[in-house]
Design a protein around this motif. Structure first.
Motif, PDB file in Angstrom:
ATOM      1  N   CYS A 119     -38.247   4.215  -4.428  1.00 41.83           N
ATOM      2  CA  CYS A 119     -37.244   3.165  -4.620  1.00 41.83           C
ATOM      3  C   CYS A 119     -36.390   3.428  -5.852  1.00 41.83           C
ATOM      4  CB  CYS A 119     -37.933   1.803  -4.783  1.00 41.83           C
ATOM      5  SG  CYS A 119     -39.074   1.367  -3.454  1.00 41.83           S
ATOM      6  N   HIS A 120     -35.098   3.463  -5.655  1.00 39.66           N
ATOM      7  CA  HIS A 120     -34.143   3.474  -6.771  1.00 39.66           C
ATOM      8  C   HIS A 120     -33.551   2.076  -6.856  1.00 39.66           C
ATOM      9  CE1 HIS A 120     -30.996   4.479  -9.540  1.00 39.66           C
ATOM     10  NE2 HIS A 120     -30.045   4.277  -8.635  1.00 39.66           N
ATOM     11  N   LEU A 121     -33.937   1.347  -7.918  1.00 38.08           N
ATOM     12  CA  LEU A 121     -33.589  -0.063  -8.036  1.00 38.08           C
ATOM     13  C   LEU A 121     -32.844  -0.290  -9.347  1.00 38.08           C
ATOM     14  CD1 LEU A 121     -37.052  -1.537  -6.913  1.00 38.08           C
ATOM     15  CD2 LEU A 121     -35.040  -1.096  -5.472  1.00 38.08           C
ATOM     16  N   PRO A 122     -31.531  -0.037  -9.366  1.00 34.75           N
ATOM     17  CA  PRO A 122     -30.756  -0.185 -10.604  1.00 34.75           C
ATOM     18  C   PRO A 122     -30.610  -1.650 -11.013  1.00 34.75           C
ATOM     19  CG  PRO A 122     -29.305   0.238  -8.759  1.00 34.75           C
ATOM     20  CD  PRO A 122     -30.703   0.388  -8.229  1.00 34.75           C
ATOM     21  N   ASP A 123     -30.218  -1.857 -12.258  1.00 33.95           N
ATOM     22  CA  ASP A 123     -30.028  -3.225 -12.756  1.00 33.95           C
ATOM     23  C   ASP A 123     -28.912  -3.944 -12.005  1.00 33.95           C
ATOM     24  OD1 ASP A 123     -32.031  -2.849 -14.594  1.00 33.95           O
ATOM     25  OD2 ASP A 123     -30.672  -2.212 -16.189  1.00 33.95           O
ATOM     26  N   THR A 124     -27.878  -3.198 -11.620  1.00 34.14           N
ATOM     27  CA  THR A 124     -26.768  -3.781 -10.870  1.00 34.14           C
ATOM     28  C   THR A 124     -26.369  -2.829  -9.748  1.00 34.14           C
ATOM     29  OG1 THR A 124     -25.122  -2.765 -12.349  1.00 34.14           O
ATOM     30  CG2 THR A 124     -25.867  -5.003 -12.887  1.00 34.14           C
ATOM     31  N   GLY A 125     -25.739  -3.392  -8.722  1.00 29.92           N
ATOM     32  CA  GLY A 125     -25.204  -2.567  -7.645  1.00 29.92           C
ATOM     33  C   GLY A 125     -26.232  -2.187  -6.592  1.00 29.92           C
ATOM     34  N   TRP A 126     -25.841  -1.261  -5.759  1.00 27.47           N
ATOM     35  CA  TRP A 126     -26.669  -0.824  -4.642  1.00 27.47           C
ATOM     36  C   TRP A 126     -27.782   0.093  -5.106  1.00 27.47           C
ATOM     37  CZ3 TRP A 126     -25.771  -1.123   0.941  1.00 27.47           C
ATOM     38  CH2 TRP A 126     -24.805  -2.084   1.273  1.00 27.47           C
ATOM     39  N   GLY A 127     -28.894   0.047  -4.380  1.00 27.60           N
ATOM     40  CA  GLY A 127     -30.010   0.948  -4.631  1.00 27.60           C
ATOM     41  C   GLY A 127     -30.247   1.844  -3.430  1.00 27.60           C
ATOM     42  N   THR A 128     -31.385   2.516  -3.436  1.00 27.84           N
ATOM     43  CA  THR A 128     -31.726   3.430  -2.346  1.00 27.84           C
ATOM     44  C   THR A 128     -33.231   3.410  -2.112  1.00 27.84           C
ATOM     45  OG1 THR A 128     -29.924   4.903  -3.020  1.00 27.84           O
ATOM     46  CG2 THR A 128     -31.522   5.786  -1.452  1.00 27.84           C
ATOM     47  N   LEU A 129     -33.621   3.393  -0.852  1.00 31.11           N
ATOM     48  CA  LEU A 129     -35.017   3.634  -0.469  1.00 31.11           C
ATOM     49  C   LEU A 129     -35.058   4.997   0.208  1.00 31.11           C
ATOM     50  CD1 LEU A 129     -36.018   0.174   1.085  1.00 31.11           C
ATOM     51  CD2 LEU A 129     -36.176   0.915  -1.300  1.00 31.11           C
ATOM     52  N   THR A 130     -35.888   5.888  -0.288  1.00 29.16           N
ATOM     53  CA  THR A 130     -36.031   7.212   0.311  1.00 29.16           C
ATOM     54  C   THR A 130     -37.371   7.255   1.019  1.00 29.16           C
ATOM     55  OG1 THR A 130     -34.705   8.201  -1.447  1.00 29.16           O
ATOM     56  CG2 THR A 130     -36.021   9.701  -0.093  1.00 29.16           C
ATOM     57  N   LEU A 131     -37.341   7.111   2.327  1.00 30.16           N
ATOM     58  CA  LEU A 131     -38.563   6.986   3.110  1.00 30.16           C
ATOM     59  C   LEU A 131     -39.147   8.357   3.398  1.00 30.16           C
ATOM     60  CD1 LEU A 131     -37.355   4.260   5.612  1.00 30.16           C
ATOM     61  CD2 LEU A 131     -38.332   3.987   3.341  1.00 30.16           C
ATOM     62  N   ARG A 132     -40.477   8.455   3.273  1.00 33.94           N
ATOM     63  CA  ARG A 132     -41.151   9.735   3.458  1.00 33.94           C
ATOM     64  C   ARG A 132     -42.329   9.675   4.417  1.00 33.94           C
ATOM     65  NH1 ARG A 132     -39.384   9.733  -1.920  1.00 33.94           N
ATOM     66  NH2 ARG A 132     -38.133  11.569  -2.436  1.00 33.94           N
ATOM     67  N   GLU A 133     -42.890   8.490   4.646  1.00 34.73           N
ATOM     68  CA  GLU A 133     -44.032   8.402   5.543  1.00 34.73           C
ATOM     69  C   GLU A 133     -44.121   7.026   6.169  1.00 34.73           C
ATOM     70  OE1 GLU A 133     -47.651   9.022   3.349  1.00 34.73           O
ATOM     71  OE2 GLU A 133     -47.791   6.916   2.804  1.00 34.73           O
ATOM     72  N   THR A 134     -44.856   6.948   7.260  1.00 29.55           N
ATOM     73  CA  THR A 134     -45.176   5.671   7.882  1.00 29.55           C
ATOM     74  C   THR A 134     -46.691   5.490   7.842  1.00 29.55           C
ATOM     75  OG1 THR A 134     -45.343   6.628  10.105  1.00 29.55           O
ATOM     76  CG2 THR A 134     -43.192   5.807   9.420  1.00 29.55           C
ATOM     77  N   ARG A 135     -47.129   4.239   7.910  1.00 31.66           N
ATOM     78  CA  ARG A 135     -48.564   3.938   7.912  1.00 31.66           C
ATOM     79  C   ARG A 135     -48.893   3.034   9.099  1.00 31.66           C
ATOM     80  NH1 ARG A 135     -51.279   4.779   3.099  1.00 31.66           N
ATOM     81  NH2 ARG A 135     -53.092   4.514   4.453  1.00 31.66           N
ATOM     82  N   PRO A 136     -48.802   3.567  10.328  1.00 29.95           N
ATOM     83  CA  PRO A 136     -49.133   2.750  11.505  1.00 29.95           C
ATOM     84  C   PRO A 136     -50.628   2.480  11.573  1.00 29.95           C
ATOM     85  CG  PRO A 136     -48.790   5.017  12.159  1.00 29.95           C
ATOM     86  CD  PRO A 136     -48.420   4.940  10.700  1.00 29.95           C
ATOM     87  N   VAL A 137     -50.994   1.368  12.199  1.00 32.59           N
ATOM     88  CA  VAL A 137     -52.403   1.034  12.386  1.00 32.59           C
ATOM     89  C   VAL A 137     -52.936   1.802  13.588  1.00 32.59           C
ATOM     90  CG1 VAL A 137     -54.055  -0.805  12.872  1.00 32.59           C
ATOM     91  CG2 VAL A 137     -52.109  -1.244  11.379  1.00 32.59           C
TER      92      VAL A 137
END
Length: 290
Positions: A119-137
Motif C-alpha cells: 500500500c502506498h498511502l500518501p498524506d494527500t491525493g491518490w494512492g496505490t495498491l500493488t497486489l501480489r497474492e490472493t488468499r482463497p479459502v
C-alpha cells in the motif's frame, strides 16, 4: 463414461448450471491433467481433444439489481461498524476491507492477502495498491501449509506478477485510519481477525449480512441489492465504466479481459443508448441538409 465427465463440468454440486467461466476453467484444468497423463504414458492420447466442445452461454452477466449507488455504499460501510460489540470491534475491523472492494475493485481473496507493504498511502491525493497474492479459502487438507487460506498468485496472471491499482483519496483515508486504529495483522497483512489471523470468508459474510439489515429498508433486505460482499466489486467496475474509463483500463485494473468486462457489464452501463441515439440523430440531420 468420458461424456459423463464433460457433462458434469457444466454443473454445480446442487445440480444448477455453472457459469460459463467456471465451465471453461474446469475444462482447462481437465485438459492439463489429461496432457500430463499422456506424457506419463498412462494414456495413449488426450480424449478431450476429440470431444466436441459444449456451447456455454453468457449466464454470468452482472444483474443490475445487485449494484449499490454511492449513498447506499456509504450507508452499508457505516452499518458495518455497528456490527458486534464495540469492545471486540468485529465490524469495525472490516469497514476498510469492504471499502477496498467498493473503491478499488478487489476480490475478497485479494483483500485478505493485502499487505501493508503493498500500500502506498500518501498524506494527500491518490494512492496505490500493488497486489501480489490472493488468499482463497481452500480448507486445511488442501493447502501445503496446513492453513485454511491457500497462497496463490493473482487470478489470470503469472505467479510472480503484480497488479498496481490506483486508489482515490477517500480510500487512502479509510486505510490510513484502519491501520492507525488496528495496526497490522500477522505477516504484515492489512486485515486480520481478533487474533491477527487471516479474515475468514464466513466472518466477512456474516458481518455483511448483519450490516445489510442495519443499512437497508426491510423491503430491500430481501432483495438482491448488495447481497454478497463481491457485489461491491461489481458496483466499483460499473462506476468506472459509467465514468468513461476505457474498458481496456478497467480490465487491466481488475485482471479481466476486455471481452469479459464488456460481456458481463454491458447491461450496467448507463447513458450509452442516449449517446448512440444522439449520434444517429445528428447523422440523419446531416443527411437531410444534403
Amino acid at each position: 463414461m468420458f461424456e459423463d465427465v464433460l457433462y458434469r463440468l457444466g454443473y454445480k454440486l446442487d445440480g444448477t448450471p455453472a457459469a460459463g467461466d467456471t465451465y471453461r476453467r474446469r475444462r482447462r484444468a481437465l485438459n492439463t491433467a489429461l496432457e500430463h497423463a499422456v506424457v506419463a504414458g498412462d494414456l495413449s492420447g488426450n480424449p478431450l481433444q476429440r470431444a466436441r466442445r459444449k456451447h456455454v452461454g453468457s449466464n454470468d452477466v452482472v444483474d443490475r439489481r445487485v449494484l449499490v449507488n454511492a449513498l447506499q455504499a456509504r450507508q452499508l460501510l457505516a452499518a458495518v461498524s455497528y456490527v458486534g460489540s464495540w469492545d471486540r470491534c468485529r465490524g469495525r475491523r472490516l469497514v476498510a476491507f469492504y471499502a477496498v472492494l467498493y473503491y478499488a475493485g478487489l476480490r475478497p481473496a485479494e483483500a485478505v492477502g493485502l499487505r501493508r507493504s503493498d500500500c502506498h498511502l500518501p498524506d494527500t491525493g491518490w494512492g496505490t495498491l500493488t497486489l501480489r497474492e490472493t488468499r482463497p479459502v481452500s480448507g486445511k487438507q488442501w493447502t501445503d501449509s496446513g492453513e485454511r487460506h491457500d497462497r496463490r498468485g493473482l487470478k489470470a496472471r503469472e505467479a510472480k506478477s503484480d497488479r498496481p491499482v490506483p486508489i482515490p483519496p477517500v480510500l487512502v483515508t479509510i486505510l490510513r485510519a484502519h491501520l492507525d486504529t488496528f495496526g497490522m495483522a500477522k505477516e504484515g497483512r492489512v486485515f486480520g481477525n481478533e487474533r491477527g489471523g487471516a479474515v475468514g470468508s464466513s466472518t466477512y459474510w456474516r458481518v455483511w449480512e448483519e450490516a445489510r439489515e442495519y443499512a437497508l429498508p426491510p423491503e430491500r433486505v430481501d432483495s438482491p441489492l448488495a447481497g454478497r460482499p463481491y457485489d461491491l466489486r461489481h458496483a466499483c467496475i460499473t462506476r468506472w465504466l459509467n465514468a468513461g474509463v476505457p474498458i481496456a483500463e478497467v480490465a487491466r485494473r481488475v485482471v479481466n479481459s476486455p471481452e469479459v468486462i464488456h460481456r458481463r457489464y454491458h447491461g450496467c452501463i448507463d447513458g450509452h443508448e442516449e449517446l448512440a441515439n444522439a449520434k444517429i440523430e445528428r447523422s440523419l440531420s446531416q443527411d437531410g441538409d444534403d
